[in-house]
Design an enzyme around this catalytic site. Structure first.
Site, PDB file in Angstrom:
ATOM      1  N   HIS A 109       0.873  -1.176   0.000  1.00  0.00           N
ATOM      2  CA  HIS A 109       0.000   0.000   0.000  1.00  0.00           C
ATOM      3  C   HIS A 109       0.906   1.221   0.000  1.00  0.00           C
ATOM      4  O   HIS A 109       1.936   1.237   0.674  1.00  0.00           O
ATOM      5  CB  HIS A 109      -0.888  -0.031   1.245  1.00  0.00           C
ATOM      6  CG  HIS A 109      -1.857   1.099   1.379  1.00  0.00           C
ATOM      7  ND1 HIS A 109      -2.481   1.690   0.293  1.00  0.00           N
ATOM      8  CD2 HIS A 109      -2.318   1.748   2.481  1.00  0.00           C
ATOM      9  CE1 HIS A 109      -3.299   2.636   0.737  1.00  0.00           C
ATOM     10  NE2 HIS A 109      -3.209   2.696   2.055  1.00  0.00           N
ATOM     11  N   GLY A 135      -5.660 -11.392   2.462  1.00  0.00           N
ATOM     12  CA  GLY A 135      -4.589 -12.366   2.386  1.00  0.00           C
ATOM     13  C   GLY A 135      -5.037 -13.810   2.363  1.00  0.00           C
ATOM     14  O   GLY A 135      -4.496 -14.623   1.605  1.00  0.00           O
ATOM     15  N   GLU A 228     -32.481  -9.661   6.485  1.00  0.00           N
ATOM     16  CA  GLU A 228     -32.886  -8.800   5.367  1.00  0.00           C
ATOM     17  C   GLU A 228     -31.893  -7.681   5.063  1.00  0.00           C
ATOM     18  O   GLU A 228     -31.842  -7.190   3.930  1.00  0.00           O
ATOM     19  CB  GLU A 228     -34.269  -8.200   5.647  1.00  0.00           C
ATOM     20  CG  GLU A 228     -35.385  -9.230   5.800  1.00  0.00           C
ATOM     21  CD  GLU A 228     -35.553 -10.108   4.571  1.00  0.00           C
ATOM     22  OE1 GLU A 228     -35.139  -9.704   3.472  1.00  0.00           O
ATOM     23  OE2 GLU A 228     -36.104 -11.217   4.711  1.00  0.00           O
TER      24      GLU A 228
END
Length: 336
Positions: A109, A135, A228
């Site tokens: 990153h 990972g 839901e």
């Protein structure tokens, strides 16, 4: 013009032959990188702090473990895969003194390089390779003979071979089997943070929480509300993942599709998009990074408060009870 995808056939792995790759850390991404690279035939050492609880796990997986300092001294490529907030201190103390000319420093990153928290010397290559998934999934698809898409970027090309090294590394962890895109540290960092905050983590969780609370406050059973508004999210997301929006809508009922069109714009409004632009602005300006670093340096008081608050939320308690009754959910694969 479509972005170019790079696959196994586009990569020459000779650039990493007889080279040693140090994986610093052994968490979610690091364990998958280390094992995949090893299984791809590359030489790997795992660099860990003294007393690390991960040492036994790495050795059990058949990997050689050394101190971060020794791993950096030995290695030709050093991949830093510990948490973002820990990287600068570890880099300064244990990596920088041993990062000699000709080595390559890699990241999963771009956060610390992009925001200037780590400033590598000019005589080393700097690149990133970022699989687009967690990972445990990177490892699983590799062992299944498949691959996970990813992205790569070169920040600094001291050797003239940084791009080739990045692609060879991406192939080693299995990403070029599915395809990788080239990007920049700036683009990867800013888009990754935006996606996490506005959609994948911040957006999804708060949307689910608001929907769950709306149903429960209206008197519906929490268990029904959970199914839901949370449980079925995976079913819809899997359809979108596999077939796109159109394919998902083809697979649901006409009632659900009609509700999608008439109600979606009432929930995600122009105001929501305007706020997303503000969020992106905070990321681009460094404002988010500053607030994250400040909280980290103080021991994460804000984040720990939010974790505690969410842990006590009804949706978490109901969800745990329901998931415990679902034997088909694989809980172990999330453990590192």
């Amino acid at each position: 013009m479509s972005a170019k995808m790079y696959y196994d056939r586009d990569v020459d792995t000779q650039v990493l032959e007889n080279k040693l790759i140090a994986i610093i850390g052994y968490g979610s991404q690091a364990h998958a990188h280390a094992q995949n690279l090893r299984d791809s035939g590359f030489n790997v050492v795992v660099g860990l702090r003294e007393g690390s609880s991960s040492k036994a796990k790495a050795e059990q997986a058949g990997l050689r473990v050394a101190s971060i300092e020794d791993a950096t001294k030995e290695a030709d490529v050093v991949m830093l895969l510990i948490p973002d907030e820990q990287q600068p201190a570890v880099y300064e103390k244990s990596i920088a003194p041993h990062l000699t000319a000709g080595k390559a420093l890699a990241f999963g990153h771009g956060f610390n390089v992009h925001f200037g928290r780590i400033k590598p010397p000019a005589d080393v290559d700097v690149f990133l390779v970022a699989p687009k998934g967690p990972g445990h999934m990177l490892r699983r698809v590799y062992t299944d003979g498949a691959g996970m898409p990813g992205i790569f970027a070169v920040q600094q090309d001291a050797s003239g071979k940084a791009r080739d090294i990045a692609l060879a590394y991406a192939r080693g962890i299995g990403c070029t089997k599915a395809g990788v895109l080239e990007t920049t540290f700036k683009e990867e960092t800013e888009t990754d943070l935006f996606g996490e905050q506005s959609v994948l983590c911040g957006g999804v969780t708060h949307l689910i929480q608001a929907g769950f609370e709306t149903l429960v406050e209206a008197g519906y059973q929490p268990e029904i509300a959970y199914f839901e508004t949370l449980h079925e999210v995976k079913l819809i997301v899997d359809l979108i993942y596999e077939k796109g929006f159109e394919g998902m809508r083809h697979s649901i009922s006409n009632t659900a599709e009609f509700g999608d069109y008439v109600t979606g714009p009432r929930i995600i409004t122009d105001q929501t998009k305007a706020e997303m632009k503000n969020v992106l602005g905070d990321i681009q300006s460094g404002k988010f990074a500053e607030s994250f670093i400040k909280d980290a340096e103080s021991g994460f008081p804000y984040m720990n408060e939010q974790r505690s608050k969410m842990r006590d939320h009804t949706v978490e308690k109901v969800g745990k009870e329901l998931r415990d009754q679902m034997p088909f959910i694989n809980k172990k694969e999330l453990e590192v």
